[in-house]
Design a protein around this motif. Sequence first.
Motif: not given
Length: 359
Positions: A184-193, A308-314
């Motif tokens: 399978a393949v995951v297509v996931q929104e990129m995080v700009r870290p 990310d650049e808004t300090d959110r942890v993913h």
Amino acid sequence: MADTPLTLWLDDTGADAGPLVGGKFSSLAEMSQAGFGVPPAFAVTTASYRSFLAHHGFADELAAVKTLDRDDLDAVDRVSATITRAIENADLPSAVSDAIRTAYTALCERTGSDSVPVAVRSSGVAEDLAGASFAGQYETYLWIVGIDSVLEHVRRCWAGLFGPAVLTYHPTDADFHSSELGMAVVVQEMVRPRAAGVAFTLDPVSGDRSKIVVEAAWGLGEAVVGGEVTPDRYRVDKVMLEILERTVVEKPVEYRFEVGSGVQLREVPADRRNTSSLTDDHLIELATLAKRIERHRGAPQDIEWAVDETDRVHVLQVRPETVWSQRERESAAAPSSNPLDHVFGTFMGGFVAPKKDNA
């Protein structure tokens, strides 16, 4: 096959079914549905992969794989290159192509982007499961933009099932149409870290399960995972969530996205090279998150994350820790000469070796 979905979202029913979406996506779906902050993603399921194989056949190429001498590395490289080229140049069946286009359009709508950058990651059926042999051998592509590029990199992920390193692991009678070898393949929104790395819910050096160890560096986490930088390293007490140790090192390079050139390895500005890539607040948040994930899964975990650049942890990837867990299983299988040893070993989280007679 007709009733099997060609794509699935993280929050869809069946999104944690490994044979359909592979180990990586299955794990992410479990984390997402438990509320652990996973960026939005869909899977191109193993049904799409098998539809693609059935559509083209690849009879000669797969026959060459079946008769391959795994010890002949030159032959492995040649066969791998042949089938990789065939897969990457083949058209997708229209039903598969349409399903991926529809899902990518929906991802753009969910994220509010006309052409959302995504990570396209292989998700093998056996990958990221306890005791997996293939974890880390498949392909990941970062900052892929636009549906045509997504379709291209889906094929590249499928071709990764026939990479030289992977072929040497497969038995000679491997059936690449079988459920055991699906891709399978995951297509996931990129995080700009601003920073990324890995967190272990035990100390990977000592196996101490009372500690959480976090490794971090600037930019995308591939520099840490790939060993291109020595990361900052932090040890946190798992019970009290107190920071016990900080080891901040020079981090001369980082992976960053640049418009027009994609993901590039660049020099870190001098004012950040020797500074901590995580604040104390970020570190405690990560340790708390790691502790919750371990409690949810009931065993030590290896977690890839990004701030990310808004300090959110993913949460980007979660897999069972295998090195120390395997040692514990091997120790637990050994006999104990004293019943109290078994009791103490249980409370200590491991095995107490039987005492030897001093003969």
